[in-house]
Design a protein around this motif. Structure first.
Motif, PDB file in Angstrom:
ATOM      1  N   PRO A  36     161.595  31.046  13.880  1.00  0.00           N
ATOM      2  CA  PRO A  36     160.248  31.196  13.324  1.00  0.00           C
ATOM      3  C   PRO A  36     160.263  31.124  11.800  1.00  0.00           C
ATOM      4  O   PRO A  36     161.289  31.356  11.152  1.00  0.00           O
ATOM      5  CB  PRO A  36     159.831  32.599  13.804  1.00  0.00           C
ATOM      6  CG  PRO A  36     160.734  32.923  14.935  1.00  0.00           C
ATOM      7  CD  PRO A  36     162.013  32.223  14.658  1.00  0.00           C
ATOM      8  N   GLU A  77     159.165  33.108   9.612  1.00  0.00           N
ATOM      9  CA  GLU A  77     159.540  34.352   8.926  1.00  0.00           C
ATOM     10  C   GLU A  77     161.051  34.495   8.802  1.00  0.00           C
ATOM     11  O   GLU A  77     161.551  35.064   7.832  1.00  0.00           O
ATOM     12  CB  GLU A  77     158.975  35.565   9.683  1.00  0.00           C
ATOM     13  CG  GLU A  77     157.462  35.645   9.698  1.00  0.00           C
ATOM     14  CD  GLU A  77     156.842  34.828  10.821  1.00  0.00           C
ATOM     15  OE1 GLU A  77     155.607  34.867  10.965  1.00  0.00           O
ATOM     16  OE2 GLU A  77     157.582  34.147  11.557  1.00  0.00           O
ATOM     17  N   ARG A 124     156.243  30.427  18.964  1.00  0.00           N
ATOM     18  CA  ARG A 124     157.561  30.605  18.355  1.00  0.00           C
ATOM     19  C   ARG A 124     158.540  31.155  19.387  1.00  0.00           C
ATOM     20  O   ARG A 124     158.167  31.900  20.291  1.00  0.00           O
ATOM     21  CB  ARG A 124     157.467  31.529  17.148  1.00  0.00           C
ATOM     22  CG  ARG A 124     157.042  32.936  17.462  1.00  0.00           C
ATOM     23  CD  ARG A 124     156.687  33.695  16.199  1.00  0.00           C
ATOM     24  NE  ARG A 124     155.438  33.192  15.637  1.00  0.00           N
ATOM     25  CZ  ARG A 124     154.954  33.563  14.463  1.00  0.00           C
ATOM     26  NH1 ARG A 124     155.593  34.417  13.713  1.00  0.00           N
ATOM     27  NH2 ARG A 124     153.815  33.075  14.021  1.00  0.00           N
ATOM     28  N   TYR A 169     162.840  40.359  10.647  1.00  0.00           N
ATOM     29  CA  TYR A 169     161.833  39.472  11.222  1.00  0.00           C
ATOM     30  C   TYR A 169     160.543  40.239  11.527  1.00  0.00           C
ATOM     31  O   TYR A 169     159.450  39.766  11.220  1.00  0.00           O
ATOM     32  CB  TYR A 169     162.353  38.820  12.507  1.00  0.00           C
ATOM     33  CG  TYR A 169     161.235  38.228  13.326  1.00  0.00           C
ATOM     34  CD1 TYR A 169     160.625  37.044  12.933  1.00  0.00           C
ATOM     35  CD2 TYR A 169     160.741  38.880  14.456  1.00  0.00           C
ATOM     36  CE1 TYR A 169     159.563  36.513  13.649  1.00  0.00           C
ATOM     37  CE2 TYR A 169     159.678  38.352  15.180  1.00  0.00           C
ATOM     38  CZ  TYR A 169     159.100  37.170  14.770  1.00  0.00           C
ATOM     39  OH  TYR A 169     158.040  36.661  15.463  1.00  0.00           O
ATOM     40  N   SER A 213     156.941  39.363   9.849  1.00  0.00           N
ATOM     41  CA  SER A 213     155.836  38.917  10.703  1.00  0.00           C
ATOM     42  C   SER A 213     154.720  39.951  10.785  1.00  0.00           C
ATOM     43  O   SER A 213     153.753  39.756  11.519  1.00  0.00           O
ATOM     44  CB  SER A 213     156.364  38.591  12.105  1.00  0.00           C
ATOM     45  OG  SER A 213     157.003  39.717  12.678  1.00  0.00           O
TER      46      SER A 213
END
Length: 902
Positions: free
Chosen positions: A256, A258, A537, A585, A589
């Motif tokens: 993803p 992030e 994702r 993460y 996010s």
């Protein structure tokens, strides 16, 4: 000159030798021992006759002149090793005879209008560096692979539609630049370039990376931003030597976005985790409701969620209220603080929205920008029954500017509430007016940016000397490099305008068809792969389980210690060494807060965002009654104590000051101990909401009450700072010292809450500070500094924020030393607003001393450029007889971050 028979190096750059007059001395060719000759920036249309007789010449620089073609005399310079012809825009082509320059090692041909290269170029077997950027090349000659010694090749800003296969035949290539072309694919045998250390491929149309890229083990710089890459190859984390990594503006889903933005070690951890556990698809999208107070956001949210049979948590209270919010049947939108909750909009497909409802009250400005982030769907809500065309900007235009400056290319859905209170024709007219005024605002903004691009292009079309010749010139003294950066910034803003979906959607909670239509619209937009490619994702299963464990119903505490989180990690199958990347993460996010680089906060995980938002809401509350209600909730408080608390609230609402023990009372029941309180205050300081007024540098307070300042509450003015910054002291006399002032201008919008957060950020740099609503008067050591914010006084005037100091001319370096860290702090803060347009200027010291209401301004880009050699004074255009010492315009060393460096 002809008499200097032993001369080996001659620089005549940045003169006027190409102008009408004698020009270059004809006997220059008699300097037989000359080894280096620099004739750059002279507007030359021809080179001196006999130049080819300089048999020992090794380096020749003729860049940025007006040569109409490649001079034939250069082909006679057999000893030449370095040749720079860049910036001769009309050169057009190279002769086949260039093969005669067999010793050539470095060749610069940037921006020379080349559309093709001759085969003769491929015979320059000694060539090590070749600069061909800024031309019109569509292909390379067939024999290009013969340049076996080539180490650096720059082909950026050309028209290449395919990766030139001949490049793969260059085994010694270490640097390859292919930015800003039209590439769609990279060759599968890219790994043949085993020596490659630098690879720039940004701003192309690349959709996939070849698997073999992971075999480029020497790679140290990899720039991929501005492409269409969704998946990185397996094993990408092996590229551990990479130190310069840029990947933004790609539709990344695996890893993803992030994860990718954190760097190669995080990508490696993600891919290793994916190998350990099964991949999991969990479509989740952030949905942000924004608009004025009483726009109808709360009612809209409830209607949407009740359409699916979901009821929101009754524990979600209005900020400052002791009762749950009203039922959906109410027509009044009850606005409190900021709220966050999950909404499973499509159970079959598992699509979940994380819904953020922002407050419409300006009191919350200082914290609301934290909740605006890329990859979210924004719903801008307008109360159609109350809307009038004259109030378009505060109702709609302002929010689009605010959102666009924080989240470039944001996806916005316009919804008009209370449609049932409008007649049919009125409803249609208001929706059309909003749609029309949005288009007009976007057109004005785009035209303004296009005009700025045109101004920069015109400046780039001039010689650098011409820009330096007069302070009247646009972009006076700004280097070509800084101008190109500035142009790239404007182009970025133009290419990332808000994506405003369709006309305004009328909405009424009484009309179930309209509720379903809006719900279906949000779902279709969310699942549109071109709009939200990163919705689907791919996450390691262990990361998804960790997230769910952190948000179990029983996890009601405000935070977890690192060790508590690690225990949850073990349940998810994550060992301690693999936990960090998963928490990182979840932080990036927006699922929780984890500050891995903060000395104190890194020991905690703030997983309960609704409760944390409740705490933030407390410090945006400006109602004295509500604050007192919280403080006086204890039945055992006597009258004397109640009076004291009244005084504290009055001081808080006027000066923004509160002692720690009163903050603890306000935060009941969230805070149970002194340790809890200290942690919350550390967090608030990290977020830029407050700072400790009396915290010692190295020892504890020894029992004294700690006081905290919340700058967003300050209402009082600081008159002596106003007098100081205008160049006078309190008695009205002008200062004899020189003033230094750097001013930031914000033509479109001044970021909400920026001044308050900046006030907190600079606290560690200053002492003896005195704060006003719009000013900070303080000292850096013994040097005074003033930070001032001036709101726009009309639609044609921008908001400004200035940083000033003063000192005597011999000691002006102390003033630079005082303001430089403050400028750097502001620039770091402004990087949170990538879509914001602002300018930076250095104000003329002479104008300030005269008290001029409109002082002349020098470009802020000069702050990042070295002081020109030999330049001691600059004429002030406002008064041609006055000269400004160059030390008042350029810092002693170009250490200040340039506004366009981001």
């Amino acid at each position: 000159l002809a008499g200097l028979r032993g001369l080996r190096k001659l620089s005549l750059s940045h003169n006027e030798l190409g102008a009408e007059g004698p020009g270059l001395p004809p006997r220059l060719a008699e300097l037989g021992r000359l080894e280096e000759l620099d004739l750059s920036f002279n507007r030359l249309r021809r080179l001196p006759e006999g130049l080819g007789r300089l048999r020992h010449l090794r380096a020749l620089d003729v860049d940025h002149n007006l040569l109409p073609s490649f001079p034939a005399a250069l082909l006679e310079l057999a000893a030449l090793e370095e040749l720079d012809c860049s910036g001769n825009r009309h050169l057009g082509a190279l002769p086949e005879g260039i093969a005669a320059l067999r010793r050539l090692k470095i060749l610069w041909l940037s921006g020379t209008g080349l559309a093709a290269l001759p085969e003769g170029l491929c015979q320059l077997s000694a060539l090590e560096s070749l600069m061909l950027d800024g031309n019109r090349l569509r292909a390379l000659p067939a024999g290009f692979g013969s340049l076996q010694r080539l180490k650096m090749l720059n082909l950026s800003s050309n028209l290449l539609g395919e990766f030139p296969a001949a490049i793969l035949a260059l085994p010694n290539l270490e640097e390859l630049y292919l930015s800003r072309n039209q590439l769609t694919l990279l060759p599968s045998h890219l790994c043949q370039l085993r020596q490659l250390r630098t690879l720039w491929l940004d701003n192309n149309r690349i959709r996939y990376l070849p698997d073999s890229i992971v075999l480029l083990h020497s790679l140290e710089e990899l720039v991929l931003q501005g492409n269409q890459i969704a998946i990185l190859p397996e094993g990408f984390g092996q590229l551990s030597r990479i130190t310069l990594w840029k990947i933004k503006d790609n539709p990344l889903i695996q890893p993803p976005y992030e994860v990718c933005m954190k760097g190669i070690p995080y990508i490696a951890a993600y891919q290793q985790e994916l190998a350990h556990s099964q991949p999991a698809l969990k479509p989740r999208l952030k949905l942000v409701l924004m608009g004025l107070k009483d726009a109808g956001k709360t009612l809209l949210r409830r209607c949407l969620m009740e359409e699916d049979g979901q009821r929101e948590d009754v524990g979600s209270l209005e900020a400052g209220s002791t009762q749950p919010r009203g039922c959906p049947g109410q027509q009044q939108d009850i606005e409190g603080g900021i709220e966050v909750m999950d909404w499973t909009a499509d159970a079959e497909r598992g699509l979940t929205f994380i819904v953020y409802e922002l407050a419409g009250d300006p009191s919350y400005d200082v914290i609301q920008s934290f909740f605006l982030s890329p990859g979210a769907l924004y719903v801008l809500v307008v109360n159609l029954s109350a809307y009038v065309p004259q109030h378009f900007y505060p109702s709609v235009g302002y929010f689009l500017h605010w959102l666009g400056s924080k989240v470039p290319h944001a996806v916005v859905c316009m919804v008009g509430t209370h449609a049932d209170l409008c007649a049919e024709r009125e409803l249609e007219e208001k929706c059309l007016d909003i749609h029309h005024q949005i288009a007009q605002q976007e057109k004005r903004d785009a035209e303004g940016l296009q005009n700025l691009v045109q101004q920069v292009d015109e400046a780039l079309g001039q010689d650098f000397d011409l820009r330096c010749s007069s302070p009247h010139a646009a972009f006076y003294g700004v280097s070509d490099k800084n101008l190109r950066r500035k142009k790239a910034q404007f182009q970025y803003l133009l290419n990332h305008r808000p994506q405003i979906l369709s006309p305004v959607l009328p909405f009424s909670c009484r009309d179930r068809c309209q509720v379903r239509r809006l719900r279906d619209k949000l779902l279709s937009v969310a699942e549109h792969r071109d709009i939200f490619p990163n919705l689907h994702r791919v996450l390691p299963k262990s990361w998804q389980v960790l997230e769910e464990l952190h948000f179990q119903p029983q996890a009601q505490q405000l935070w977890l210690s690192w060790w508590d989180s690690a225990r949850l990690g073990l349940q998810a199958g994550l060992t301690e060494d693999r936990l960090q990347s998963a928490l990182s993460y979840l932080h990036e996010s927006g699922k929780l807060l984890y500050f891995e680089e903060h000395l104190t906060l890194r020991e905690y995980v703030f997983h309960n965002l609704p409760r944390l938002i409740d705490i933030l809401n407390v410090f945006c509350q400006r109602d004295a009654t509500v604050l007192l209600q919280k403080l006086l909730s204890d039945a055992h408080i006597d009258e004397l104590r109640a009076t004291q608390l009244h005084h504290y609230v009055e001081g808080f609402l006027l000066h923004g000051l509160l002692p720690a023990h009163v903050i603890r009372l306000l935060l009941k029941p969230h805070v149970q101990s002194r340790e809890d309180l200290q942690l919350i205050l550390e967090l608030l300081e990290k977020m830029g909401l407050c700072y400790c007024v009396n915290k010692p540098k190295c020892k504890p307070l020894n029992g004294a009450a700690a006081w905290y300042k919340f700058p967003c509450y300050v209402k009082n003015e600081v008159p002596h700072a106003e007098a100081w910054i205008n160049g006078t002291n309190l008695s009205g006399q002008s200062f004899v010292v020189e003033q230094l002032q750097i001013e930031y201008s914000f033509p479109f919008i001044f970021p909400p809450g920026l001044f308050a957060r900046y006030s907190v950020q600079i606290n560690s740099h200053v002492v003896q500070r005195s704060d006003g609503k719009y000013q900070i008067y303080a000292y850096r050591g013994k040097v005074p500094v003033v930070v001032s914010y001036r709101p726009a006084r009309g639609t044609l005037q921008p908001d400004t924020l200035s940083i000033a100091s003063h000192a005597s001319l011999p000691n002006i370096w102390t003033a630079w030393q005082a303001i430089t860290p403050l400028v750097e702090e502001l620039n770091v803060l402004l990087q949170e607003w990538p879509g914001l347009y602002y300018t930076v200027h250095v104000l003329c010291s002479k104008c300030l001393k005269r008290g001029s209401p409109n002082p002349h301004t020098f470009p802020g880009e000069l702050l990042s450029q070295p002081r020109p050699e030999g330049l001691t004074e600059i004429i002030c255009p406002k008064n041609g007889s006055e000269r400004v010492n160059v030390a008042l315009v350029y810092p002693p060393t170009p250490t200040v971050i340039s506004p366009c460096s981001k």
